[in-house]
Design an enzyme around this catalytic site. Structure first.
Site, PDB file in Angstrom:
ATOM      1  N   THR A 177      41.610  26.646  28.209  1.00  0.00           N
ATOM      2  CA  THR A 177      41.836  25.276  27.836  1.00  0.00           C
ATOM      3  C   THR A 177      40.651  24.621  27.293  1.00  0.00           C
ATOM      4  OG1 THR A 177      42.579  23.252  29.094  1.00  0.00           O
ATOM      5  CG2 THR A 177      41.054  24.710  30.130  1.00  0.00           C
ATOM      6  N   ASN A 178      40.736  23.181  27.232  1.00  0.00           N
ATOM      7  CA  ASN A 178      39.407  22.804  26.548  1.00  0.00           C
ATOM      8  C   ASN A 178      38.818  21.473  27.303  1.00  0.00           C
ATOM      9  OD1 ASN A 178      40.852  20.289  25.505  1.00  0.00           O
ATOM     10  ND2 ASN A 178      42.103  21.837  24.588  1.00  0.00           N
ATOM     11  N   ARG A 179      38.075  20.588  26.835  1.00  0.00           N
ATOM     12  CA  ARG A 179      37.229  19.798  27.814  1.00  0.00           C
ATOM     13  C   ARG A 179      37.834  18.438  27.666  1.00  0.00           C
ATOM     14  NH1 ARG A 179      32.502  21.428  29.367  1.00  0.00           N
ATOM     15  NH2 ARG A 179      31.590  23.228  27.884  1.00  0.00           N
TER      16      ARG A 179
END
Ligand code: CTP
Length: 401
Positions: free
Chosen positions: A210-212
């Protein structure tokens, strides 16, 4: 600047136990910058004495046409108000208003008011379900009076599965803001679709890529668009944020699910704000079983996901406004301009992740808005809510062209 700054609000309070929450509402409105004049019915003053509201608002409280300052106060207050809120609105107050009675200061003022009126009904669930109360509320709604709640939950006499409980002050404030702002303006009645947050892609049944992205920027845009009178659909990846008031929320997990949701929503959308940060890559062959650590180093082959903005281009409605985001690390303006052209956007919100106060998981943002005409507007470092307002101002300018 807050929507409430300098606004004149009359807060009418009728006599139900829910008026303990009206104290919080009076305080929140005052803190937000509104000038709040509280008008109590006689029954409300039995529950909460006027000095409580005077201390909370810093203004005198009115209760009767006959007390000093009361004469003509119904006309004066009714004309000067930008908004009248009645919270709680008891069954009796609703009935009096539906009949056009003017037998105390609050009902007289409500007849004289030219501003929008918002009622937050609160009563016993049986009283709310009574056909006469329903008819009264329907009549008021048909007259253009806005209603918020009541909600299902605990009542004074115990828990209830049926509506009767007054909405919480924060919810009433959101509806009140929409009453204040959403009566005019190009976004009123428009369908706005907003995407927010990250997506996540499985490596195996327990691990994801995923990402931030926190989703904050998209959520603030959805909230502000609803306040401006739009009908808002928020398509969100997994984030830890409460659903914005009034907005229809659709939850997705993967980039493929996000694409499907955008594809479905786009034909009816007047505006798409694509604030989501979809995972750009996904494991090309996710494992069906959990890969154990003692198996040693793990290499995960990845494949690019679909570019949703480009892939759904043919679903766009003619005349719709499409907004994309570009979070870059260096040379942001040039990259943003290229992205606007490549994805065929009307507006792109560009920011540089390396700048302090900008980017993922912070409360603030510093962005530039680039449009098709080549105009660049650089907004100052400000809260994501203020940035959302700046983006919607730009969207409204494009809609008005
Ligand atoms: N976006 C999209 N589909 C993706 C990834 C991004 O529609 N698979 C949208 C984002 O929501 C954003 C815009 O495209 O509005 C730009 O996102 P970004 O990740 O910067 O775009 P990419 O096309 O992935 O650009 P890059 O080649 O720089 O990775």
């Amino acid at each position: 600047m807050s929507v409430w700054a300098g606004r004149r609000v009359v807060l009418g309070v009728s006599g139900g136990i829910a008026c303990y929450k009206s104290c919080t509402l009076a305080r929140r409105l005052t803190e937000a910058g509104a000038q709040v004049d509280v008008v109590l019915t006689q029954a409300a003053a039995e529950f909460i004495r006027p000095p409580t509201f005077e201390a909370l608002t810093g203004r005198p409280v009115l209760g009767s046409l006959w007390e000093p300052g009361g004469a003509l106060s119904h006309v004066r207050l009714g004309h000067a108000a930008d908004l009248v809120i009645v919270a709680p609105a008891t069954a009796h107050l609703v009935a009096r208003l539906a009949q056009g009675l003017a037998d105390d200061l609050l009902t007289t003022l409500l007849l004289a008011a030219t501003a929008p009126v918002l009622l937050a009904p609160a009563m016993n669930d049986e009283m709310y379900a009574h056909p006469q109360t329903r008819a009264n509320l329907e009549r008021l709604a048909a007259r253009g009076i806005a209603l918020v709640g009541p909600e299902v939950g605990a009542l004074a006499e115990g828990p209830s599965e049926r509506p009767g409980r007054m909405s919480e002050p924060e919810i009433i404030m959101a509806h009140a803001a929409r009453c204040l702002r959403g009566t005019a303006g190009p976004l009123r009645g428009r369908r706005v679709v907003v995407t927010a947050g990250p997506t996540r892609e499985s490596i195996d049944p327990v691990r994801v890529v995923t990402n931030r992205s926190s989703g904050k920027m998209g959520y603030r845009v959805a909230e502000a668009a609803w306040e401006r009178g739009a009908d808002v659909v928020l398509i969100t990846g997994p984030v830890a944020l409460p659903a914005p008031v009034g907005v229809r929320v659709m939850r997705v997990e993967t980039t493929t699910e996000l694409e499907a949701a955008v594809r479905e929503a786009l034909p009816a959308a007047d505006v798409l704000v694509m604030a989501a940060a979809p995972a750009d890559f996904r494991p090309s062959d996710p494992s069906d079983s959990k890969r154990a650590r003692h198996d040693g180093a793990l290499a995960v082959p990845m494949e690019p996901t679909v570019d949703i903005l480009s892939a759904t281009r043919s679903e766009r409605r003619a005349g719709s406004v499409i907004v994309g985001f570009a979070l870059e690390t260096g040379d942001a303006m040039a990259k943003g301009r290229a992205k606007l052209e490549r994805k065929d956007l009307d507006l792109i919100v560009v920011n540089d992740a390396l700048e302090p106060g900008a980017g993922f998981d912070v409360e603030t943002n510093r962005v530039a808005l680039l449009d098709r005409e080549g105009t660049a507007r650089i907004l100052p470092l400000q809260s994501k809510r203020q940035v959302a307002e700046g983006i919607l101002d730009a969207v409204e300018r494009i809609l008005g062209r």
